[in-house]
Write a protein that holds these residues in place. Sequence first.
Motif, short mmCIF file in Angstrom:
data_model
loop_
_atom_site.label_atom_id
_atom_site.label_comp_id
_atom_site.label_asym_id
_atom_site.label_seq_id
_atom_site.Cartn_x
_atom_site.Cartn_y
_atom_site.Cartn_z
N SER A 112 19.36 48.85 1.01
CA SER A 112 18.35 49.40 1.92
C SER A 112 17.94 50.80 1.51
CB SER A 112 18.90 49.40 3.35
OG SER A 112 19.14 48.09 3.81
N ALA A 116 14.30 51.77 0.08
CA ALA A 116 13.47 52.71 0.82
C ALA A 116 13.06 53.89 -0.04
CB ALA A 116 14.22 53.20 2.07
N SER A 119 10.55 52.79 -2.85
CA SER A 119 9.25 52.46 -2.28
C SER A 119 8.50 53.72 -1.84
CB SER A 119 9.43 51.53 -1.08
OG SER A 119 10.05 50.32 -1.47
N THR A 120 9.21 54.67 -1.24
CA THR A 120 8.56 55.89 -0.78
C THR A 120 8.07 56.73 -1.95
OG1 THR A 120 9.95 55.93 1.20
CG2 THR A 120 8.87 57.99 0.57
N GLU A 201 6.30 45.77 -0.88
CA GLU A 201 6.36 46.87 0.08
C GLU A 201 5.46 48.02 -0.35
OE1 GLU A 201 7.85 48.94 3.51
OE2 GLU A 201 7.66 46.86 2.90
N ALA A 205 2.52 49.49 1.98
CA ALA A 205 2.85 50.75 2.65
C ALA A 205 2.12 51.97 2.11
CB ALA A 205 4.36 50.99 2.57
N THR A 259 10.19 56.36 4.82
CA THR A 259 11.55 55.97 4.45
C THR A 259 12.25 55.26 5.61
OG1 THR A 259 11.69 57.86 2.94
CG2 THR A 259 13.76 56.83 3.61
N HIS A 262 10.82 51.79 5.90
CA HIS A 262 11.30 50.87 4.86
C HIS A 262 12.71 50.38 5.18
CE1 HIS A 262 7.72 51.90 2.88
NE2 HIS A 262 8.13 52.95 2.20
N ASN A 265 12.61 47.76 7.88
CA ASN A 265 11.69 46.64 7.68
C ASN A 265 12.47 45.32 7.66
OD1 ASN A 265 9.62 44.91 7.01
ND2 ASN A 265 8.77 46.28 5.46
#
Length: 334
Positions: A112, A116, A119-120, A201, A205, A259, A262, A265
């Motif tokens: 996780s 996160a 992705s951020t 994602e 996002a 963050t 994510h 999610n």
Amino acid sequence: MTDDSTTTRPTRSGSAATIAAGPGPALQEPAPSRRERRRRGVTERQRPLWMLIPGGLLMTVIILIPLLLAIYISLIDLDQYTLRRWLDAEFIGLKNYVEAFQSGLLHSMWLSVSFAVISTIATIPFGVAAAVATQNRYRGRAVVRAAFLIPYVLPSFVVATVWRTMLQPDGIVNTLLGKVGITGGLWLSGPKSYWTLILVEIWAAWPFIYLMALAGLQSVDNEVHEASAIDGANWWPKLTHVILPYLRGPVLLACLLATLNHINNFTLPFVLFGAPAPDSVNVMPMIVYVTSFQSLRFGLSAAMAIVSLLLIAIPLFAYLRALRLDVHEEGGRR
């Protein structure tokens, strides 16, 4: 005749007081009495607290009571056999937390957090670049802005369903890759599933970073742009010394919110991979769901949820601490 050595000054009550001219201590107003200070304190401090009671009651019912109930459930042996009389379930203390870490929670926490953070970080350049590209007026800007917002306004369930259809072994993604000589393979199972989750994602996002950055660009004064144009600054110095410093606050806030979003999610991995999900995408929301609604271990899932809440609180408190220090620093400069 009036003596020039004396003058009259109106006091607080409206009367006149005779003050000798020349050097001497200035007349000071009498300090307020204890009763007056108490009355003033009621007006300034206690009345606003009464106005917070409705919001406090609402937060207590919606947040505090469920949180305390979840903490209690995490300390008892609650499952499908003891659910009917859950108040009489056996109190086992921290055994659910110990079992949670032994049953793969640490692996889910790592998935996780890494999911996160990656992705951020990946969405920041796309969002900032899109905001800078749509800041100035030009023909068709409204259409471009609307197109950029499409991934964000679509429900997560729709996004996950569309991508799941496209990423099937005989889907459009593998078909297009096959035409250029690339073998796509399996995207929704195996080692590729983790990167599939991240790519989907990012696509869904990045418009949030775009919106926050665009809002930050609106705070840049036009005089700053005019001054940089007069000084002959090209686009790179203008971007690094004018635009990006204004975007620091909005982008940091967007990174924090993104963050947290994510990490929480659930819809995207659930729809993309189903439950139970592959081990490489078994993030915390998925393991809590499977433990609670498929294994029916409610006490264990509550312990996992509490640990997830503590993990989410870490970046939140770090941001609030940094914001508080920044506010104090700005106040000291003033």
